[in-house]
Each structure stands twice: as structure tokens, then as C-alpha cells.
Design an enzyme around this catalytic site. Structure first.
Site, PDB file in Angstrom:
ATOM      1  N   ASP A  65       0.837  -1.198   0.000  1.00 24.82           N
ATOM      2  CA  ASP A  65       0.000   0.000   0.000  1.00 24.82           C
ATOM      3  C   ASP A  65       0.874   1.251   0.000  1.00 24.82           C
ATOM      4  OD1 ASP A  65      -2.593   1.483   0.495  1.00 24.82           O
ATOM      5  OD2 ASP A  65      -1.545   1.975   2.349  1.00 24.82           O
ATOM      6  N   GLU A 137      -2.007  -5.224  -3.739  1.00 32.60           N
ATOM      7  CA  GLU A 137      -1.092  -4.475  -2.874  1.00 32.60           C
ATOM      8  C   GLU A 137      -0.010  -5.387  -2.302  1.00 32.60           C
ATOM      9  OE1 GLU A 137      -3.848  -0.807  -1.222  1.00 32.60           O
ATOM     10  OE2 GLU A 137      -3.800  -2.682  -0.087  1.00 32.60           O
TER      11      GLU A 137
END
EC number: 3.1.26.3
Length: 245
Positions: A65, A137
Site C-alpha cells: 500500500d 497491494e
């Protein structure tokens, strides 16, 4: 060999082959394949295979992320030198939001690679948007740990950045940014804004702006500030250009 062990070994061979094909597809070979497998390992799979040395992808998701935000931020910062902080933030948010990450994951068939527990599998977890976004992610996090930021950048250059260049996220941009994006895509030249007129008392000013492309007028706009007038001029220019497409 007991049937259960035979079945698990067969399953393990199958998904290792799938990861081999996946790496060939994206043109990247992981140095540490365990990181790649971990990126696609859901917590439900770990919970059902406690005797195996598996780790789920949640920590990699956390890292990915941050890496994704950094690389996308850098790309936008370089691509749009005149875009405001607020507009850059909106555009980045649209690129790294769940629906966008799901789109990127589906493009590479991430769902078919995820290691899931039986319960999660039976409830359609393989196609669950939140799960796919998390896996994307996690993959970015694994790729960063294995090969560094340069390889992550190269991967995003193939999968994510082209969609920005195609205008897939232009709906979140203001009119000036949309116009700049359209002109850059076509390689048409330079855009300039001019304030043609200021009228009205100081407490109620009105500005008239004109936008030109290579000295050819594209649109006029008016507003209570120079910025608003330029936005309206860009809106008119966009409308005209889109009608010509």
C-alpha cells in the site's frame, strides 16, 4: 503415501506451476519465490494449514500500500508539473482505490492464483473485490522486497501508468487538468491562458479568460476569480475538442 498427503502434494505442484506461468507472463522472475507465494496467500488458507510454514499476505499488503502510493505519487508529480496538490491527491486516490486495484488484478488473473481456505473458496472469496485489491497491494509489497523500487516502477509502467495516459481517471480531474491530459495524449502543442477582461467593482469582480492551443483560441470563460474563469474556458475547450473526436 496417504491419499491426503498425495492430494496436497499434487495441489502444491499445481500452484507452483501456475506461479511459474504467471512470472513468465509478467516478465519478472522472483529471486525468493516464497515472497511471491506469500503475496497470494489469504489468511483463511493459513488457518486451515497450520502445520505448513505458510504466512498470509497481510503484512505484505501493508507494505505494498505504501509502495504503491509512493510510486504513483512520483509518477503524477512528474507527469503533471502544474497540477495542484489537491488535484494530485484526488487523482492518486482514484488510481489506488479498491475498484482500480481490482481492475489491475483482474487484468492479470490474480484471482486464479490466490491460495484460499475451503470456506472462503465456497463463499466466492476468489472474486471478492476487497480480497483482490489486497492481493494486488501484497504483490507490490513482495515485488519491492524481492527486486526493489525500479522493478516495481517497471511493472506499474506496463499495468497502471498506461491507463492514466489513456485518460481512464480524467473524470476526477478539474477542467484544466483534463484539457492538459487530452492535449498531452494527442501531442498537439502548448496551452496558454490569458485574462482578457476584468470588470465590476472590487467586491464583485468578474474575469474573462481565453485558452489557446498553439495561439489558436479554443474557449472563453468567465468567473469571480481568475482561476474560475480559466476553468470555465478549459471546460468550453474540452467540449469543442470532444465534439471533434
Amino acid at each position: 503415501m496417504p491419499y491426503r498427503k498425495y492430494r496436497e502434494k499434487k495441489y502444491e505442484t499445481k500452484y507452483r506451476e501456475a506461479f511459474k506461468v504467471f512470472q513468465e507472463k509478467i516478465g519478472i522472475t522472483f529471486t525468493d519465490e516464497k515472497l511471491l507465494i506469500q503475496a497470494f496467500t489469504h489468511s483463511s488458507y493459513v488457518n486451515e494449514h497450520r502445520k505448513k510454514p505458510h504466512e498470509d499476505n497481510e503484512r505484505l499488503e501493508f507494505l505494498g500500500d505504501a509502495v504503491l502510493e509512493l510510486t504513483v505519487s512520483q509518477y503524477l508529480f512528474q507527469k503533471y508539473p502544474t497540477m495542484s496538490e489537491g488535484e494530485l491527491t484526488k487523482l492518486r486516490a482514484a488510481i489506488v482505490c479498491e475498484p482500480s486495484l481490482v481492475r489491475f488484478a483482474n487484468e492479470l488473473s490474480f484471482g486464479g492464483l490466490v491460495l484460499l481456505g475451503k470456506g472462503e473458496e465456497m463463499t466466492g472469496g476468489r472474486e471478492r473485490p476487497a480480497l483482490l485489491a489486497d492481493v494486488f497491494e501484497a504483490f507490490i509489497g513482495a515485488l519491492y522486497l524481492d527486486q526493489g523500487l525500479e522493478t516495481v516502477w517497471g511493472f506499474l509502467k506496463e499495468i497502471v501508468y498506461p491507463k492514466i495516459n489513456e485518460g481512464a481517471f480524467s473524470h476526477v480531474m478539474d477542467y484544466k487538468s483534463q484539457l492538459q491530459e487530452l492535449i498531452q495524449r494527442d501531442g498537439s502543442g502548448n496551452i496558454e491562458y490569458q485574462i482578457l477582461q476584468e470588470k465590476g467593482p472590487a467586491h464583485n469582480r468578474e474575469f474573462v479568460s481565453r485558452v489557446t492551443l498553439n495561439n489558436v483560441a479554443l474557449g472563453l470563460g468567465s468567473g469571480k476569480s481568475k482561476k474560475e474563469a480559466e476553468q470555465q474556458a478549459a471546460a468550453e475547450a474540452l467540449k469543442k475538442l470532444k465534439e471533434q473526436l
